[in-house]
Design a protein around this motif. Sequence first.
Motif, PDB file in Angstrom:
ATOM      1  N   LYS A 124       0.968  -0.945  -0.249  1.00 12.77           N
ATOM      2  CA  LYS A 124       0.327   0.039  -0.065  1.00 12.77           C
ATOM      3  C   LYS A 124       0.924   1.353   0.252  1.00 12.77           C
ATOM      4  CE  LYS A 124      -4.071   1.889   2.445  1.00 12.77           C
ATOM      5  NZ  LYS A 124      -4.908   1.977   3.293  1.00 12.77           N
ATOM      6  N   THR A 125       0.894   1.952  -1.049  1.00 12.43           N
ATOM      7  CA  THR A 125       1.924   3.133  -1.496  1.00 12.43           C
ATOM      8  C   THR A 125       0.715   4.139  -1.785  1.00 12.43           C
ATOM      9  OG1 THR A 125       2.711   2.586  -3.351  1.00 12.43           O
ATOM     10  CG2 THR A 125       3.815   2.017  -1.792  1.00 12.43           C
ATOM     11  N   SER A 126       1.454   5.974  -1.864  1.00 14.33           N
ATOM     12  CA  SER A 126       0.757   6.891  -2.998  1.00 14.33           C
ATOM     13  C   SER A 126       0.299   6.084  -4.082  1.00 14.33           C
ATOM     14  CB  SER A 126       1.553   7.974  -2.678  1.00 14.33           C
ATOM     15  OG  SER A 126       2.421   7.240  -2.932  1.00 14.33           O
ATOM     16  N   ASP A 127       0.915   5.418  -4.348  1.00 14.33           N
ATOM     17  CA  ASP A 127       0.659   5.645  -5.719  1.00 14.33           C
ATOM     18  C   ASP A 127      -0.578   4.188  -6.138  1.00 14.33           C
ATOM     19  OD1 ASP A 127       2.106   6.960  -7.297  1.00 14.33           O
ATOM     20  OD2 ASP A 127       4.030   5.852  -6.942  1.00 14.33           O
ATOM     21  N   GLY A 128      -1.096   3.398  -4.970  1.00 17.30           N
ATOM     22  CA  GLY A 128      -1.723   2.715  -5.112  1.00 17.30           C
ATOM     23  C   GLY A 128      -1.480   1.028  -4.364  1.00 17.30           C
ATOM     24  N   PHE A 129      -2.131  -0.286  -4.085  1.00 20.22           N
ATOM     25  CA  PHE A 129      -2.076  -0.714  -3.506  1.00 20.22           C
ATOM     26  C   PHE A 129      -3.232  -2.071  -4.235  1.00 20.22           C
ATOM     27  CE2 PHE A 129      -6.164   0.876  -3.675  1.00 20.22           C
ATOM     28  CZ  PHE A 129      -7.062  -0.463  -3.412  1.00 20.22           C
ATOM     29  N   LEU A 130      -1.997  -3.485  -3.475  1.00 21.78           N
ATOM     30  CA  LEU A 130      -2.139  -4.661  -3.741  1.00 21.78           C
ATOM     31  C   LEU A 130      -3.471  -5.347  -3.334  1.00 21.78           C
ATOM     32  CD1 LEU A 130      -1.733  -6.929  -5.382  1.00 21.78           C
ATOM     33  CD2 LEU A 130      -0.591  -7.683  -3.251  1.00 21.78           C
ATOM     34  N   HIS A 131      -4.212  -5.800  -3.585  1.00 22.66           N
ATOM     35  CA  HIS A 131      -5.673  -6.439  -2.493  1.00 22.66           C
ATOM     36  C   HIS A 131      -5.782  -8.227  -2.063  1.00 22.66           C
ATOM     37  CE1 HIS A 131      -9.523  -6.607  -1.500  1.00 22.66           C
ATOM     38  NE2 HIS A 131      -9.713  -8.169  -2.461  1.00 22.66           N
ATOM     39  N   VAL A 132      -5.851  -8.682  -1.747  1.00 26.92           N
ATOM     40  CA  VAL A 132      -6.123 -10.117  -1.471  1.00 26.92           C
ATOM     41  C   VAL A 132      -7.463  -9.968  -0.389  1.00 26.92           C
ATOM     42  CG1 VAL A 132      -5.117 -12.338  -0.826  1.00 26.92           C
ATOM     43  CG2 VAL A 132      -3.561 -10.544  -1.641  1.00 26.92           C
ATOM     44  N   GLY A 133      -7.732 -11.358  -0.881  1.00 31.40           N
ATOM     45  CA  GLY A 133      -9.067 -11.355   0.013  1.00 31.40           C
ATOM     46  C   GLY A 133      -9.362 -12.577  -0.127  1.00 31.40           C
ATOM     47  N   SER A 134     -10.649 -13.124   0.944  1.00 27.59           N
ATOM     48  CA  SER A 134     -11.318 -14.740   1.150  1.00 27.59           C
ATOM     49  C   SER A 134     -12.929 -14.042   1.640  1.00 27.59           C
ATOM     50  CB  SER A 134     -10.412 -15.150   1.360  1.00 27.59           C
ATOM     51  OG  SER A 134     -11.000 -16.809   1.345  1.00 27.59           O
ATOM     52  N   TRP A 135     -13.618 -14.977   1.263  1.00 30.14           N
ATOM     53  CA  TRP A 135     -15.280 -15.437   2.399  1.00 30.14           C
ATOM     54  C   TRP A 135     -15.598 -16.282   2.337  1.00 30.14           C
ATOM     55  CZ3 TRP A 135     -18.960 -17.341  -1.595  1.00 30.14           C
ATOM     56  CH2 TRP A 135     -19.000 -16.703  -2.156  1.00 30.14           C
ATOM     57  N   TYR A 136     -16.269 -16.863   3.590  1.00 28.47           N
ATOM     58  CA  TYR A 136     -16.074 -18.085   3.711  1.00 28.47           C
ATOM     59  C   TYR A 136     -18.458 -17.989   4.306  1.00 28.47           C
ATOM     60  CZ  TYR A 136     -17.382 -23.714   5.373  1.00 28.47           C
ATOM     61  OH  TYR A 136     -17.616 -23.997   5.252  1.00 28.47           O
ATOM     62  N   GLY A 175     -20.378 -21.909   1.221  1.00 29.85           N
ATOM     63  CA  GLY A 175     -19.858 -21.203  -0.093  1.00 29.85           C
ATOM     64  C   GLY A 175     -18.656 -20.474   0.340  1.00 29.85           C
ATOM     65  N   LYS A 176     -17.704 -20.555  -0.630  1.00 32.69           N
ATOM     66  CA  LYS A 176     -15.875 -19.553  -0.346  1.00 32.69           C
ATOM     67  C   LYS A 176     -15.738 -18.941  -1.329  1.00 32.69           C
ATOM     68  CE  LYS A 176     -13.458 -23.778  -1.420  1.00 32.69           C
ATOM     69  NZ  LYS A 176     -12.812 -24.929  -0.884  1.00 32.69           N
ATOM     70  N   GLY A 177     -14.859 -17.994  -2.060  1.00 34.05           N
ATOM     71  CA  GLY A 177     -14.341 -17.011  -2.277  1.00 34.05           C
ATOM     72  C   GLY A 177     -12.787 -16.895  -2.197  1.00 34.05           C
ATOM     73  N   PHE A 178     -12.407 -16.438  -3.223  1.00 32.83           N
ATOM     74  CA  PHE A 178     -11.293 -15.614  -3.362  1.00 32.83           C
ATOM     75  C   PHE A 178     -10.869 -14.437  -3.973  1.00 32.83           C
ATOM     76  CE2 PHE A 178     -10.856 -20.201  -3.041  1.00 32.83           C
ATOM     77  CZ  PHE A 178     -10.886 -20.181  -1.680  1.00 32.83           C
ATOM     78  N   GLU A 179      -9.930 -13.344  -3.598  1.00 34.21           N
ATOM     79  CA  GLU A 179      -9.977 -12.310  -4.564  1.00 34.21           C
ATOM     80  C   GLU A 179      -8.484 -11.576  -4.956  1.00 34.21           C
ATOM     81  OE1 GLU A 179     -11.825  -9.605  -1.609  1.00 34.21           O
ATOM     82  OE2 GLU A 179     -13.775 -11.024  -1.019  1.00 34.21           O
ATOM     83  N   LEU A 180      -8.140 -11.305  -6.066  1.00 31.98           N
ATOM     84  CA  LEU A 180      -6.792 -10.625  -6.218  1.00 31.98           C
ATOM     85  C   LEU A 180      -6.413  -9.789  -7.134  1.00 31.98           C
ATOM     86  CD1 LEU A 180      -3.644 -11.232  -5.586  1.00 31.98           C
ATOM     87  CD2 LEU A 180      -3.856 -12.827  -7.137  1.00 31.98           C
ATOM     88  N   GLY A 181      -6.566  -8.710  -6.826  1.00 34.43           N
ATOM     89  CA  GLY A 181      -6.254  -7.485  -7.784  1.00 34.43           C
ATOM     90  C   GLY A 181      -5.717  -6.306  -6.203  1.00 34.43           C
ATOM     91  N   GLY A 182      -5.909  -4.934  -7.449  1.00 31.26           N
ATOM     92  CA  GLY A 182      -5.291  -3.986  -7.057  1.00 31.26           C
ATOM     93  C   GLY A 182      -5.893  -2.954  -7.582  1.00 31.26           C
ATOM     94  N   VAL A 183      -4.763  -1.196  -7.906  1.00 27.86           N
ATOM     95  CA  VAL A 183      -5.062  -0.277  -7.757  1.00 27.86           C
ATOM     96  C   VAL A 183      -3.454   0.551  -7.937  1.00 27.86           C
ATOM     97  CG1 VAL A 183      -6.040   2.577  -7.695  1.00 27.86           C
ATOM     98  CG2 VAL A 183      -7.388   0.299  -7.438  1.00 27.86           C
ATOM     99  N   PHE A 184      -3.311   0.474  -9.602  1.00 29.17           N
ATOM    100  CA  PHE A 184      -1.923   1.861 -10.231  1.00 29.17           C
ATOM    101  C   PHE A 184      -2.408   2.447 -10.100  1.00 29.17           C
ATOM    102  CE2 PHE A 184       1.335   2.688 -12.218  1.00 29.17           C
ATOM    103  CZ  PHE A 184       1.888   3.076 -11.655  1.00 29.17           C
ATOM    104  N   ARG A 185      -2.789   4.160  -9.869  1.00 31.19           N
ATOM    105  CA  ARG A 185      -2.777   5.351 -10.090  1.00 31.19           C
ATOM    106  C   ARG A 185      -4.417   4.910 -10.316  1.00 31.19           C
ATOM    107  NH1 ARG A 185       3.068   7.074 -13.063  1.00 31.19           N
ATOM    108  NH2 ARG A 185       4.239   6.700 -10.489  1.00 31.19           N
ATOM    109  N   ASN A 186      -4.516   5.527 -11.638  1.00 30.95           N
ATOM    110  CA  ASN A 186      -5.441   4.887 -12.173  1.00 30.95           C
ATOM    111  C   ASN A 186      -5.777   3.882 -12.854  1.00 30.95           C
ATOM    112  OD1 ASN A 186      -3.705   6.327 -13.843  1.00 30.95           O
ATOM    113  ND2 ASN A 186      -4.926   7.612 -15.373  1.00 30.95           N
TER     114      ASN A 186
END
Length: 492
Positions: A294-306, A347-358
Amino acid sequence: MRNTPRLYVAIAAVLLAGPTFAADTVSNAELLKLIKAQAAEISDLKKRLAAVEHERQPTATAPSVASVTPATPPPNHDAQVEAAIADTRESELAVALARGTGGGGSSSNSVRWGRGGEAGPTFRSDDGYFSFKPNGRLLIDFTRTGGSSYDTRNISGAQITSARLGGEGTIGALGYHVEADFADNEVALRQTYLTYATKLFGHTAKFYLGNFLKDLGTEGSSESARVPFMLRNAATAVGQPVVSYFGMGAQMRVYGDNWHYSLSVNGNAPNSSTSGKNTDSTTYLTRAHWNPIKTSDGFLHVGSWYYYEKISDGVTSINNTPAIALDYNDNLAVSASSIANPTQDRGKGFELGGVFRNFWMMNEYGKRTIDSSTADSVSRHGSSFAAGWMITGEAPGFSSRSGSWKAVKVNHPVTSGGWGAFELAGRVDHYDYADAPRGGKGKSYTLGLNWYLNDWSRLMLNYIHWDTDNKVGSFQGPDTGNSIGMRAQVVF
């Protein structure tokens, strides 16, 4: 009153210190308490000084009129107190104006418009303890489908996808939200709950009680008016439980600097067909996300649900067929095959993504396994890959705090003479029900262009190329086609 300048200097010092206090989040009530305490202290000092001056007055020793010096009249203490009170009231007004709340509850400065990506007003008391905001949304869609080998799938039409009215507010740490949806000529309660904000192990926490949106993946936990496309993704649509996105229950959300965690227990939504006739289906859901970068330019997202769900006895079968392209066309769906006598599901789920600037990107996967008292367990799978580009340079609306979609902050709104914000986005969705004996498959490719006129209004254009392979129903066998959808929306 020779000490009047000192009084003004003392009060001016307090007022000039106001921005420092505001920066430390000192409330108006605390500022005014300090001013009043200082005014009382100054008044007391003035009384004591007046008494000393009175004692030092020369006493007349001769009856001669010429030698008599007129005595200084005793100080009027009541007048001094009234003056101090008046000065304190002026200070209250100055502090309120400096804090941007206005002097008095009826000041127009205590009303803010267009906050939080919504067009409506927010009313707030001078001390910030009470707040209220009417809210709502209007989503109007037009869709057209062509290219299918089945003529009844090649249809077009318009609909009001969502028309909500409600209100929300706070009373200190206690919050409330009431919202009803009038789409499809029906009235249904949506976000209707109480909240309590507090600290839990040093972290910000919020507790919910009522009917609320579940924390189910990045798009399932987002309002439909905030996701980048006109339809939620396949991972959420396939993985959702019987009680769907809403449900009566309790929820806890805890937020850290780069993570959040939620835990909820839900029954049926208020408009469920089984409510009041059978025991509710009960869902136990947990979700967490983390930003390892997580920086001023963006962030990496890792998530999960059950989740685990005990299905109500009133549910005799499950045969959900989510739309594959757009909401309006009910004929355009993937057949999942009916499952009789369901008892529970997971149910279960996985998330992987992120934001970099725009730029942004998000991958999601969802799986749902359904148990039946008369058949083998069946699993369903949904996956999605999406990416987007804010052409005009704005930050994407994806929140690193909650792991869900929020409003886009437009740099140059059309309503202020600018061009607004433009977003180009694409998504690939896969629907897989083939684990069931007669389950179908489908996939779709969506290209979207979003024009954000300002923080609360948006025009959307979605083009979807889709194909389905159903084993049951009226549209069996391989079929392919194209759909186009347009949406105008405002959130207030």
